[in-house]
Enzyme design. Structure first.
Site, PDB file in Angstrom:
ATOM      1  N   THR A   1       0.901  -1.151   0.000  1.00 36.67           N
ATOM      2  CA  THR A   1       0.000   0.000   0.000  1.00 36.67           C
ATOM      3  C   THR A   1       0.939   1.200   0.000  1.00 36.67           C
ATOM      4  O   THR A   1       2.033   1.127   0.577  1.00 36.67           O
ATOM      5  CB  THR A   1      -0.922   0.039   1.243  1.00 36.67           C
ATOM      6  N   HIS A   2       0.548   2.258  -0.653  1.00 37.61           N
ATOM      7  CA  HIS A   2       1.412   3.445  -0.796  1.00 37.61           C
ATOM      8  C   HIS A   2       2.752   3.074  -1.439  1.00 37.61           C
ATOM      9  O   HIS A   2       3.751   3.764  -1.208  1.00 37.61           O
ATOM     10  CB  HIS A   2       1.665   4.115   0.562  1.00 37.61           C
TER      11      HIS A   2
ATOM     12  N   SER B   1      18.073   0.020 -26.494  1.00 35.01           N
ATOM     13  CA  SER B   1      18.337   1.453 -26.632  1.00 35.01           C
ATOM     14  C   SER B   1      19.324   1.653 -27.773  1.00 35.01           C
ATOM     15  O   SER B   1      20.147   0.783 -28.049  1.00 35.01           O
ATOM     16  CB  SER B   1      18.926   1.974 -25.322  1.00 35.01           C
TER      17      SER B   1
ATOM     18  N   LYS C   1      20.656  -1.848 -22.129  1.00 30.91           N
ATOM     19  CA  LYS C   1      19.236  -1.641 -21.848  1.00 30.91           C
ATOM     20  C   LYS C   1      18.319  -2.711 -22.407  1.00 30.91           C
ATOM     21  O   LYS C   1      18.524  -3.232 -23.491  1.00 30.91           O
ATOM     22  CB  LYS C   1      18.798  -0.283 -22.423  1.00 30.91           C
TER      23      LYS C   1
ATOM     24  N   GLU D   1       4.783   0.238 -21.671  1.00 35.12           N
ATOM     25  CA  GLU D   1       4.712   1.710 -21.644  1.00 35.12           C
ATOM     26  C   GLU D   1       3.713   2.217 -22.684  1.00 35.12           C
ATOM     27  O   GLU D   1       2.955   3.153 -22.442  1.00 35.12           O
ATOM     28  CB  GLU D   1       6.091   2.312 -21.908  1.00 35.12           C
TER      29      GLU D   1
ATOM     30  N   GLN E   1     -21.395  12.566 -37.290  1.00 36.14           N
ATOM     31  CA  GLN E   1     -20.501  11.798 -38.163  1.00 36.14           C
ATOM     32  C   GLN E   1     -19.140  11.584 -37.490  1.00 36.14           C
ATOM     33  O   GLN E   1     -18.413  10.652 -37.820  1.00 36.14           O
ATOM     34  CB  GLN E   1     -20.338  12.532 -39.503  1.00 36.14           C
TER      35      GLN E   1
HETATM   36  N1  ARG Z   1     -22.081  10.067 -43.198  1.00 39.47           N
HETATM   37  C1  ARG Z   1     -23.172  10.412 -42.352  1.00 39.47           C
HETATM   38  C2  ARG Z   1     -22.833  10.061 -40.903  1.00 39.47           C
HETATM   39  O1  ARG Z   1     -21.904   9.347 -40.722  1.00 39.47           O
HETATM   40  C3  ARG Z   1     -24.395   9.651 -42.783  1.00 39.47           C
HETATM   41  C4  ARG Z   1     -25.669  10.325 -42.447  1.00 39.47           C
HETATM   42  C5  ARG Z   1     -25.881  11.455 -43.331  1.00 39.47           C
HETATM   43  N2  ARG Z   1     -27.122  12.095 -43.091  1.00 39.47           N
HETATM   44  C6  ARG Z   1     -27.338  13.331 -43.459  1.00 39.47           C
HETATM   45  N3  ARG Z   1     -28.464  13.824 -43.165  1.00 39.47           N
HETATM   46  N4  ARG Z   1     -26.445  14.052 -44.083  1.00 39.47           N
HETATM   47  O2  ARG Z   1     -23.442  10.507 -39.975  1.00 39.47           O
END
Ligand code: ARG
Length: 455
Positions: free
Chosen positions: A154-155, A276, A282, A289, A321
């Site tokens: 712990t710690h 390295s 190394k 990481e 989108q």
């Molecule tokens: N490429 C658009 C998206 O990924 C598809 C839907 C498009 N709809 C629109 N009303 N322009 O959201």
């Protein structure tokens, strides 16, 4: 050609077109887009909204397109606006007017909401496989090391004795919860928004349940505005992924510590470490990481989507989108991390002697020493104080509780006897921790069995 010709007099500006298009990333959903269209077309035919015969030719051709994409015979036109545009254009190229009827009673808004759900449902299966693989490696490794005594911390200060297998199983528990969270989030993902239309449903007599059932989805959305604009399933998945990355990152951090000369509890296989460019001696735990570092980008993806969603009015807005790149990136990253971490752990050598040597220093049996006095009748608080003084005296004389002479024990408290050396023996201290979930080797074996049944 965009799907939305008619009211426009000009072509879209070239740079704006590139800015607007999503094909470069949503082409990954081609299979799901086609599956969604097949279900929609079948439903339109069944409901008599389009001819049965037309429905059949549409579904048959969509299947051909899917097969050709799969085999590589057909490639996606990367100049299309998005994957929905490409599939519809390809269909229409092959079957003319029938292809143009596919989009009856559908909008790209409910279409894309469906596609993303289907895609993420498929991807989460891969994710589950990757989690299971790491879980299997963890249980196997825990089996190898179920009785390797080491200090628990712990710690980051040596605290009480545990076993290496027990320490590993802590991560197995985290991953099990990650898997549960994922399965839970899939329940809400497996809902069909088809029929929500652009935002206000549709006037056609759809059978929404039929389309959903065709897609293996368990239910349908119940509000058209929500149906097209709900991205909770993306946020939930990103949250699950972020929590999983917290776990992997903590694990990675421990692997990094364990590989250092200061600990040397673990040695990674050469195939999973790097050197390295200047320091010939190394051997670096770069993989661990990177896993730790990549947690940052997954949290970033979650933050991206929380921010994208928080201020948009109902219903669909183009902001949404942005969901795909964020969630694709997070999924790819997490799967890659899991799939690299598992073999790295599987091939790592656990240095039993170094674990034991670390356990022998740091007075991790001091609590057991106090408990010894408690069993002989001393109140715990008094026992605690007495052993604290003994520890201080050991430090001053460069001794351990094991090497402190019995006379000094007796001087501190007359309840001490020769059997104290048994009571503070590290193996005894670990073996006696047998409450459920404790590190005693027999408990670790029991939990391994439980995990093996769960995976
Ligand atoms: N490429 C658009 C998206 O990924 C598809 C839907 C498009 N709809 C629109 N009303 N322009 O959201």
């Amino acid at each position: 050609m965009p799907l939305w010709q008619g009211r426009f007099q000009k072509e879209l500006d070239k740079q704006t077109n590139d800015f607007n298009a999503s094909i470069s990333f949503d082409s990954r959903m081609a299979k799901q887009d086609i599956r969604g269209s097949i279900a929609h077309a079948a439903m339109l035919g069944k409901q008599g909204i389009i001819d049965e015969a037309e429905s059949e030719i549409i579904t048959k051709t969509l299947r051909e397109i899917a097969a050709e994409l799969e085999s590589g015979k057909l490639s996606i036109d990367m100049t299309a606006e998005d994957i929905h545009t490409f599939v519809e254009a390809e269909l229409t190229k092959r079957i003319g007017d029938s292809g143009k009827r596919l989009h009856t009673a559908r909008s790209r808004n409910d279409q894309v909401a469906l596609d993303l759900r289907l895609f993420l449902l498929d991807e989460t299966e891969k994710l589950k496989d990757s989690i299971d693989r790491l879980l299997r490696v963890l249980t196997a490794k825990a089996k190898e090391t179920y009785d390797f005594v080491m200090p628990g911390y712990t710690h980051l200060q040596r605290a009480q004795p545990v076993t290496f297998g027990h320490h590993l199983l802590a991560y197995a528990e985290m991953l099990l919860r990650d898997r549960d969270r994922l399965l839970d989030c899939k329940k809400r993902m497996a809902v069909s928004p088809l029929g929500s239309g652009a935002l206000a449903g549709t006037t056609y007599p759809l059978d929404r349940e039929f389309a959903a059932a065709q897609l293996g989805l368990s239910g349908i959305s119940h509000n058209s505005l929500d149906g097209v604009s709900d991205r909770d399933y993306v946020l939930e998945l990103l949250s699950c992924l972020s929590i999983l990355m917290v776990h992997l990152s903590r694990f990675a951090e421990e692997v990094i510590l364990w590989c250092s000369w200061e600990f040397k509890f673990v040695e990674l296989d050469d195939a999973f470490s790097t050197g390295s460019s200047i320091m010939p001696q190394k051997k670096n735990p770069d993989i661990a990481e990177l896993v730790r570092g990549k947690s940052g980008r997954v949290f970033g993806d979650l933050m991206t989507m929380l921010t994208v969603m928080k201020g948009i009015p109902l219903a669909y807005n183009k902001d949404m989108q942005e969901d795909k790149e964020a969630v694709f990136d997070a999924l790819d990253t997490v799967i890659m991390c899991l799939d690299t971490f598992a073999p790295m752990l599987e091939t790592a050598r656990v240095r039993k002697d170094n674990l034991r040597a670390a356990a022998a220093k740091g007075f991790i049996n001091a609590t057991d020493c106090a408990d010894y006095l408690v069993y002989k009748g001393l109140p715990f608080r008094d026992a605690y104080k007495c052993v604290g003084q003994l520890v201080a005296s050991c430090i001053a004389q460069n001794l351990t509780l094991e090497t402190l002479p019995i006379e000094q024990y007796k001087e501190a408290c007359d309840l001490f006897d020769d059997d104290v050396y048994d009571a503070i023996n590290l193996d005894v201290c670990v073996n006696k921790r047998t409450v459920t979930g404790a590190p005693a080797p027999q408990c670790v074996l029991r939990e391994i069995e439980r995990l093996e049944n769960l995976i």
